[in-house]
Design an enzyme around this catalytic site. Structure first.
Site, PDB file in Angstrom:
ATOM      1  N   SER A  54      70.453   7.317  73.487  1.00 43.47           N
ATOM      2  CA  SER A  54      71.423   8.066  74.291  1.00 43.47           C
ATOM      3  C   SER A  54      72.881   7.649  74.084  1.00 43.47           C
ATOM      4  CB  SER A  54      71.089   7.887  75.774  1.00 43.47           C
ATOM      5  OG  SER A  54      71.068   6.516  76.102  1.00 43.47           O
ATOM      6  N   ASP A 330      77.161   6.069  84.349  1.00 43.36           N
ATOM      7  CA  ASP A 330      76.004   5.833  85.205  1.00 43.36           C
ATOM      8  C   ASP A 330      75.601   4.371  85.013  1.00 43.36           C
ATOM      9  OD1 ASP A 330      74.548   5.754  82.813  1.00 43.36           O
ATOM     10  OD2 ASP A 330      73.867   7.820  82.989  1.00 43.36           O
ATOM     11  N   HIS A 333      75.267   3.956  80.862  1.00 43.62           N
ATOM     12  CA  HIS A 333      76.108   4.558  79.820  1.00 43.62           C
ATOM     13  C   HIS A 333      77.591   4.507  80.126  1.00 43.62           C
ATOM     14  CE1 HIS A 333      72.145   6.693  79.750  1.00 43.62           C
ATOM     15  NE2 HIS A 333      72.241   6.342  78.480  1.00 43.62           N
TER      16      HIS A 333
END
Ligand SMILES: *[C@@H]1O[C@H](CO)[C@@H](O)[C@H](O)[C@H]1NC(C)=O
Ligand SMILES: *[C@@H]1O[C@H](CO)[C@@H](O)[C@H](O)[C@H]1NC(C)=O
Ligand SMILES: *[C@@H]1O[C@H](CO)[C@@H](O)[C@H](O)[C@H]1NC(C)=O
Ligand SMILES: *[C@@H]1O[C@H](CO)[C@@H](O)[C@H](O)[C@H]1NC(C)=O
Ligand SMILES: *[C@@H]1O[C@H](CO)[C@@H](O)[C@H](O)[C@H]1NC(C)=O
Length: 356
Positions: A54, A330, A333
């Site tokens: 991610s 978050d 990230h």
């Protein structure tokens, strides 16, 4: 193998578990191509191929919160498959190379791959960490198949870049699997498998390969929450340090073997994160409107993740006033602002690669 069951190890294991859980669930989505800062892609064959999780995915994990609000609020202004409020590492690198960010594999077709392809998939690892997502080997397999179909020429590949960011989810998964006493041994297994995967870029004829070192996992808000985001957890950062030392050695070895045909560099996310966080902490001492860099911008209610809504459509999270002053988006990230602080610290390594 001695089992040192001290309370601190248990605490570390629990928090690492939390971290890993959050990495494997907070992953995901994809969408269309976007014009980032760069341009003149038409004048060169330079392409960027991206592999990993991610931190570099720009839209391959369709059914994830990366395709739900509030992801993407800063860029492109709506959820678009990035695990951030805006641009991620891939976008910054593409822009620096003066090309548009490569299309996610999930939305590629015959006519939109002139800037390369992004195969990265949120939640994935070097090994299998994700139910649906392709591991690093599988991502490179897809790339290999496209090369076998002559979709890219040898010259294209020689002037192309690969960006690889993988491994963090493997630690999460390893701990979920119930093992936390043998992390050093696991690190060596992990780095060996990474080296095997990375070697393939050489046989595939990719000229330039950038591999990220592991971020300081003990600084992620998922873990710093245990002391109200006051400080990074040094014991966990040691896991990253050990990983990075082995990975650096493996990359040196690959460069020796590749004899100049393929150049590998590492991008030191570890020190770039620490240094950015430190700079932001100091800036905050003189300006109380700045955010604690160890605190996430999108704060989820207990038992929820950023982006969750309940049955009535009520948001189970709140977004900070100004994501542009946050470092983390978050609990795992960075924000676009975070990546923007990190990226300049990686540029000298990227510069080395460009000159090869
Ligand atoms: C390929 O995808 C692009 C969007 O990335 C779209 O504009 C284009 O129409 C598609 N082309 C084909 C041949 O499907
Ligand atoms: C990666 O995934 C492929 C396909 O699912 C699987 O065959 C392979 O064993 C996996 N590789 C690793 C290193 O886990
Ligand atoms: C890339 O997309 C193709 C076609 O949709 C799919 O078959 C393949 O599994 C994907 N590869 C990866 C690594 O996601
Ligand atoms: C976790 O366990 C599963 C099932 O045994 C295995 O496939 C996977 O490779 C393990 N992952 C890690 C990172 O140890
Ligand atoms: C404090 O930070 C905010 C947000 O970046 C900025 O707008 C403001 O000008 C700063 N104030 C001072 C006194 O530097």
């Amino acid at each position: 193998m001695k089992k040192q069951q001290s309370p601190s190890i248990i605490t570390v294991a629990t928090t690492l578990l939390l971290l890993l859980l959050s990495i494997s669930t907070v992953e995901g989505a994809r969408r269309k191509t976007y014009g980032v800062v760069g341009s003149d892609s038409g004048s060169s064959n330079l392409k960027l191929f991206v592999f990993g999780d991610s931190y570099v995915d720009t839209g391959n994990f369709i059914h994830s919160q990366s395709y739900e609000p509030p992801y993407g609020i800063t860029f492109p202004g709506h959820p678009d498959g990035r695990f951030s409020d805006g641009r991620v590492l891939t976008d910054f690198l593409a822009s620096y190379l003066k090309i548009d960010s490569p299309i996610p594999n999930a939305s590629r077709n015959a006519s939109n791959i002139q800037n390369g392809i992004n195969f990265a998939y949120g939640g994935t690892g070097v090994f299998d960490t994700h139910i649906n997502g392709p591991n690093l080997t599988a991502q490179i397999n897809t790339f290999d198949q496209l090369i076998q179909q002559n979709i890219f020429t040898k010259t294209d590949l020689q002037s192309s870049y690969a960006l690889v960011n993988s491994g963090a989810n493997d630690y999460t998964r390893h701990i979920q699997n119930g093992s936390f006493f043998d992390i050093p041994k696991f690190t060596s297994t992990l780095v060996n498998q990474m080296a095997t995967d990375l070697k393939r870029f050489q046989s595939l004829g990719v000229g330039k390969v950038a591999v990220t070192l592991l971020q300081p996992v003990g600084c992620l808000p998922a873990l710093t929450s245990i002391d109200l985001h006051m400080s990074c957890i040094d014991l966990l950062n040691k896991v990253s340090e050990n990983h990075n030392q082995l990975l650096n050695d493996a990359i040196k070895q690959l460069n020796t073997e590749a004899a100049g045909k393929t150049s590998f560099v590492t991008l030191d996310l570890y020190n770039a994160f620490l240094s950015s966080i430190d700079t932001l902490k100091k800036a905050r001492d003189g300006n109380s409107s700045l955010m604690n860099p160890l605190e996430e911008c999108c704060v989820a209610n207990v038992g929820h993740e950023c982006g969750d809504v309940d049955d009535k459509g009520e948001k189970q999270y709140r977004v900070c006033e100004n994501p542009n002053v946050a470092f983390f988006w978050d609990i795992v990230h960075p924000t676009q602002n975070g990546w923007n602080a990190i990226f300049p610290l990686l540029q000298s390594s990227i510069g080395q690669l460009i000159q090869q």
